[in-house]
Design an enzyme around this catalytic site. Structure first.
Site, PDB file in Angstrom:
ATOM      1  CE  LYS A  84     -13.474  13.339   4.685  1.00  0.00           C
ATOM      2  NZ  LYS A  84     -12.208  13.052   5.374  1.00  0.00           N
ATOM      3  CE  LYS A 102     -13.268  22.220   0.567  1.00  0.00           C
ATOM      4  NZ  LYS A 102     -12.925  21.164   1.340  1.00  0.00           N
ATOM      5  CE  LYS A 129      -8.833  14.988  -2.637  1.00  0.00           C
ATOM      6  NZ  LYS A 129      -7.664  15.575  -2.020  1.00  0.00           N
TER       7      LYS A 129
HETATM    8  P1  ADP Z   1     -10.554  17.849  -0.898  1.00  0.00           P
HETATM    9  O1  ADP Z   1     -11.734  18.644  -0.403  1.00  0.00           O
HETATM   10  O2  ADP Z   1     -10.280  18.137  -2.341  1.00  0.00           O
HETATM   11  O3  ADP Z   1     -10.685  16.380  -0.614  1.00  0.00           O
HETATM   12  P2  ADP Z   1      -8.737  17.855   1.289  1.00  0.00           P
HETATM   13  O4  ADP Z   1      -9.878  17.680   2.226  1.00  0.00           O
HETATM   14  O5  ADP Z   1      -7.806  16.708   1.056  1.00  0.00           O
HETATM   15  O6  ADP Z   1      -9.281  18.388  -0.110  1.00  0.00           O
HETATM   16  O7  ADP Z   1      -7.912  19.118   1.786  1.00  0.00           O
HETATM   17  C1  ADP Z   1      -6.518  19.185   1.969  1.00  0.00           C
HETATM   18  C2  ADP Z   1      -6.126  20.543   2.517  1.00  0.00           C
HETATM   19  O8  ADP Z   1      -6.433  21.568   1.570  1.00  0.00           O
HETATM   20  C3  ADP Z   1      -6.848  20.924   3.809  1.00  0.00           C
HETATM   21  O9  ADP Z   1      -5.991  21.675   4.649  1.00  0.00           O
HETATM   22  C4  ADP Z   1      -7.990  21.766   3.308  1.00  0.00           C
HETATM   23  O10 ADP Z   1      -8.473  22.646   4.267  1.00  0.00           O
HETATM   24  C5  ADP Z   1      -7.357  22.494   2.116  1.00  0.00           C
HETATM   25  N1  ADP Z   1      -8.375  22.768   1.096  1.00  0.00           N
HETATM   26  C6  ADP Z   1      -9.024  21.857   0.351  1.00  0.00           C
HETATM   27  N2  ADP Z   1      -9.909  22.436  -0.483  1.00  0.00           N
HETATM   28  C7  ADP Z   1      -9.816  23.762  -0.259  1.00  0.00           C
HETATM   29  C8  ADP Z   1     -10.464  24.923  -0.803  1.00  0.00           C
HETATM   30  N3  ADP Z   1     -11.373  24.798  -1.764  1.00  0.00           N
HETATM   31  N4  ADP Z   1     -10.120  26.135  -0.337  1.00  0.00           N
HETATM   32  C9  ADP Z   1      -9.190  26.258   0.637  1.00  0.00           C
HETATM   33  N5  ADP Z   1      -8.528  25.222   1.197  1.00  0.00           N
HETATM   34  C10 ADP Z   1      -8.835  23.983   0.767  1.00  0.00           C
END
Ligand code: ADP
Ligand code: TRP
Length: 320
Positions: free
Chosen positions: A110, A189, A192
């Site tokens: 981050k 991956k 957001k």
């Molecule tokens: P982002 O990467 O969009 O900010 P978050 O970090 O808020 O998403 O993730 C929220 C939840 O969703 C977590 O448990 C995370 O492991 C899961 N998650 C997020 N992106 C993915 C992905 N591309 N594939 C599988 N799980 C995901």
């Protein structure tokens, strides 16, 4: 079995969140006592606009309920409605070695992406440990990128138990391997932060445009295509039934169909898959009093579990 998980209200729910965390968590609500929450304290590490935080929190509540969270079965609440978790977080932080947090990928990733290096961002895994431990959670369904945080939680709990006696339960992460990492429209991956998401409750036209922008190679329409390394098929397998997937795989192999056609079919499958949640979400938007009541009741049920755990810890460490 006590199951717990949380999601940060930091933007729109996407296919990665849904298949990586939400859907496995929603399945588990029928197998044990589930505690699911909106991690708004955690989102303060990235959102400093109060109106945005409030509106994202409400959106996430709507998303969870629309996707099938049953507020009678599961305890559904806002993290900040149980402030006891902050006190536990402080106590945990006094036994957490700096090195444990320094090894966490999420802080390094981050800050490398330009997020401000605040103490909150650094200490984020300790608050997450408190979230998990205050409810005596046994199983924590999360996406693969959160696995390290659950391991940190286990380490912290063991250290506290070692120092003060057996007071905390040791939880386990539950990762669904098939959907551990859902790719985004560019093949990285889905996240957001990468601007490559397919949001579940996106407007029809905007979602279609995003699906049509999925990256492909430049194989001409008439030539056979590789079904094993295709982003379109990886996503299609998540949302379409087995026959439809087999048909698309065959058409990849035989050639004669262009990526544009496959993408249209992918869009239709996503749109159909979330038809029912979309309908439920629209109903919930029209009934804000119901959503608030669900969260209030959830907070009360969550606090009734969190308070005794905190008291147990306070007593053990000599605060009571
Ligand atoms: P982002 O990467 O969009 O900010 P978050 O970090 O808020 O998403 O993730 C929220 C939840 O969703 C977590 O448990 C995370 O492991 C899961 N998650 C997020 N992106 C993915 C992905 N591309 N594939 C599988 N799980 C995901
Ligand atoms: N850190 C998680 C995420 O970004 C959200 C979260 C906070 C969480 N506390 C938790 C997940 C406790 C599981 C258990 O997605």
């Amino acid at each position: 079995m006590r199951i717990l998980s949380g999601l940060q209200p930091s933007g729109r729910l996407h296919l990665g969140n849904y298949f990586g965390m939400m859907e496995p968590a929603l399945r588990l609500q029928h197998e044990g006592e589930a505690f699911y929450f909106i991690a708004d304290y955690h989102s303060l590490t990235s959102i400093h606009d109060p109106a945005a935080l409030r509106s994202h929190s409400l959106d996430l509540a709507l998303d969870f309920l629309a996707c099938g969270l049953d507020p009678v079965k599961a305890v559904f609440f806002r993290q900040s409605d149980v402030p006891e978790v902050c006190e536990l977080s402080w106590i945990l932080s006094t036994v957490t070695p700096m090195g444990l947090l320094e090894r966490c990928h999420s802080y390094k990733d981050k800050t490398a992406r330009g997020m401000e290096a605040t103490h909150g961002l650094f200490a984020y895994p300790v608050l997450m440990a408190a979230d998990i431990l205050i409810y005596d959670s046994q199983v924590v369904p999360v996406g693969k990128d959160q696995k390290q945080h659950v391991e940190v939680t286990r380490d912290i709990a063991k250290t506290l138990n070692h120092t003060y006696g057996d007071i905390l339960k040791i939880p386990e992460p539950r990762i669904r391997e098939e959907t551990a990492v859902v790719p985004g429209t560019d093949g990285q991956k889905m996240s957001k932060s990468y601007g490559n998401i397919l949001a579940i409750f996106e407007e029809e036209k905007a979602l279609k445009k995003k699906v049509m922008s999925i990256q492909t190679d430049s194989t001409p329409v008439e030539e056979p295509k590789d079904p094993e390394n295709s982003l379109i098929l990886t996503l299609y397998r998540l949302v379409a039934d087995a026959d439809a997937v087999a048909l698309m795989e065959n058409q990849f192999r035989s050639g004669g169909t262009g990526y544009g056609d496959f993408k249209k079919r992918l869009f239709e499958a996503i749109w159909t898959k979330f038809e029912e949640p979309r309908r439920r979400r629209a109903e919930l938007v029209a009934d804000p009093a119901y959503v608030q009541k669900v969260l209030r009741d959830g907070a009360e049920r969550a606090r009734a579990v969190a308070r005794p755990t905190l008291d147990r810890v306070r007593k053990a460490v000599g605060l009571a």
